[in-house]
Design a protein around this motif. Structure first.
Motif, PDB file in Angstrom:
ATOM      1  N   VAL A 142       0.839  -1.194   0.000  1.00  0.00           N
ATOM      2  CA  VAL A 142       0.000   0.000   0.000  1.00  0.00           C
ATOM      3  C   VAL A 142       0.879   1.251   0.000  1.00  0.00           C
ATOM      4  N   GLU A 143       0.228   2.378  -0.277  1.00  0.00           N
ATOM      5  CA  GLU A 143       0.885   3.689  -0.183  1.00  0.00           C
ATOM      6  C   GLU A 143      -0.085   4.655   0.470  1.00  0.00           C
ATOM      7  N   ASP A 155      -3.835   4.762  -0.308  1.00  0.00           N
ATOM      8  CA  ASP A 155      -4.623   3.606   0.124  1.00  0.00           C
ATOM      9  C   ASP A 155      -5.025   3.699   1.587  1.00  0.00           C
ATOM     10  N   LEU A 156      -4.322   4.523   2.358  1.00  0.00           N
ATOM     11  CA  LEU A 156      -4.549   4.584   3.795  1.00  0.00           C
ATOM     12  C   LEU A 156      -5.263   5.846   4.254  1.00  0.00           C
ATOM     13  N   THR A 206      -9.733   7.603   7.688  1.00  0.00           N
ATOM     14  CA  THR A 206      -8.365   7.094   7.584  1.00  0.00           C
ATOM     15  C   THR A 206      -8.151   5.893   8.495  1.00  0.00           C
ATOM     16  N   LYS A 246      -9.812   2.871   6.913  1.00  0.00           N
ATOM     17  CA  LYS A 246      -9.076   2.335   5.769  1.00  0.00           C
ATOM     18  C   LYS A 246      -7.797   1.625   6.218  1.00  0.00           C
ATOM     19  N   THR A 247      -7.105   2.204   7.183  1.00  0.00           N
ATOM     20  CA  THR A 247      -5.863   1.605   7.672  1.00  0.00           C
ATOM     21  C   THR A 247      -6.137   0.259   8.332  1.00  0.00           C
ATOM     22  N   HIS A 288      -6.737  -2.506   5.756  1.00  0.00           N
ATOM     23  CA  HIS A 288      -5.531  -3.038   5.116  1.00  0.00           C
ATOM     24  C   HIS A 288      -4.726  -3.892   6.089  1.00  0.00           C
ATOM     25  N   LYS A 293      -6.339  -7.225   6.033  1.00  0.00           N
ATOM     26  CA  LYS A 293      -5.986  -7.948   4.806  1.00  0.00           C
ATOM     27  C   LYS A 293      -4.597  -8.574   4.915  1.00  0.00           C
TER      28      LYS A 293
END
Length: 324
Positions: free
Chosen positions: A124-125, A128-129, A137, A140-141, A144, A147
């Motif tokens: 990720v970058e 993506d976060l 945020t 989303k973090t 990931h 995942k």
């Protein structure tokens, strides 16, 4: 004659020494739970690492990690304590130095060693976060991180999370990552990657970060000879080769690029772009030929190598009878 493994830990470094010793009667012999020389998935992971061009320091450290994990297995087998080390890492270096490739190999290696249950890599970058509103945020973090459970979460250009200052949502991503490292301490490995100076600044944006990344690997730029080997390997994988003039032209160009000190160099990524462009140029050149031999279809000539006009204006002449 047998092998004796001596371990000494110092600043998360593991030194493995193989010595000769005579087997004494009455001493319990600990069988090797896995052998580095035996064929299989584990050996395949280490072979992938060995086949990478350069990166000698990184390779040695990865083998130290392997040795530590293996010896811990043997210690547990005879009832000795086996301390766990934090394996979250920081990779520093310019683009194209193999950081993502090594992270992917580590994920496979740790799966085979039983450290990770899945051994996959989630890359990720910042985009993506970081979300668009408060709370987005963190959500989303966390998604990931979930995942990546059982594998490695690899954040490229991680320093960009700290660029916006105190009010930027990137700070929220950092705080969420720190909490996730506590909540899932043994369920995933976090690797942060980026330029050296930027990553040092990034570490100081949260007081809990420096101590959470005890493993820091620096990926140095490739030398001219290493870059040429990388180019030849890339072409060989695609069943192409460089003509003698093309070799001279590419070496001259790379030498000039490496001499420029005021800008980061793209390393293997830069080589890949050159190779792919040269293959396209060769295809256009050969398209006008009615008949082409196997040799012609495989050969990248000097005229197929084209660089930006502001980077390469000098024509390379060769004793080899060829254009370009």
């Amino acid at each position: 004659m047998s092998k004796r493994v001596l371990m000494q830990e110092a600043k998360n470094r593991i030194h493995v020494v193989f010595e000769r010793e005579h087997c004494r009667s009455g001493m319990e012999q600990v069988p090797a739970l896995s052998c580095i020389d035996e064929p299989g998935p584990l050996r395949a992971c280490l072979d992938k690492l060995d086949h990478l061009v350069g990166l000698n320091g990184v390779k040695e450290f990865v083998k130290e990690i392997y040795a530590w994990l293996e010896i811990n297995k043997r210690r547990r087998a005879v009832g000795l304590s086996a301390d766990q080390q934090v394996l979250h890492m920081m990779f520093t270096g310019n683009p194209g130095t193999g950081k993502t490739t090594v992270a992917r190999i580590l994920a496979e290696l740790f799966r085979e060693m039983g450290v990770l249950s899945k051994g996959h890599l989630v890359e990720v970058e910042r985009a993506d976060l970081v979300g668009e509103y408060i709370g987005h945020t963190a959500q989303k973090t966390r998604e990931h991180v979930k995942k990546a459970l059982g594998g490695i979460l690899f954040i490229d250009e991680a320093y960009s999370l700290a660029r916006g200052g105190e009010k930027d949502f990137g700070k929220e991503a950092i705080d969420t990552m720190v909490k996730s490292m506590e909540d899932y301490c043994n369920d995933f490995i976090l690797i942060l990657a980026g330029y050296v100076e930027e990553m040092e600044h990034f570490l100081h944006t949260n007081p809990g970060l420096p101590s959470r990344f005890p493993i820091r690997l620096h990926f140095t730029d490739f030398s001219l000879d290493e870059l040429m080997v990388i180019a030849e390997n890339m072409l060989q994988e695609r069943q192409y080769r460089l003509s003698l003039t093309a070799q001279e032209k590419l070496r001259h160009h790379l030498s000039k690029q490496l001499a420029v000190q005021d800008q980061p160099f793209g390393n293997a990524r830069y080589i890949r772009n050159i190779v792919e462009q040269a293959i396209r140029n060769q295809a256009v050149r050969l398209l006008h030929m009615r008949y082409t031999s196997k040799e012609e279809l495989m050969t990248i000539r000097g005229e197929d190598l084209r660089f930006h006009h502001h980077e390469e204006k000098q024509r390379i002449y060769s004793w080899y009878n060829e254009k370009g």
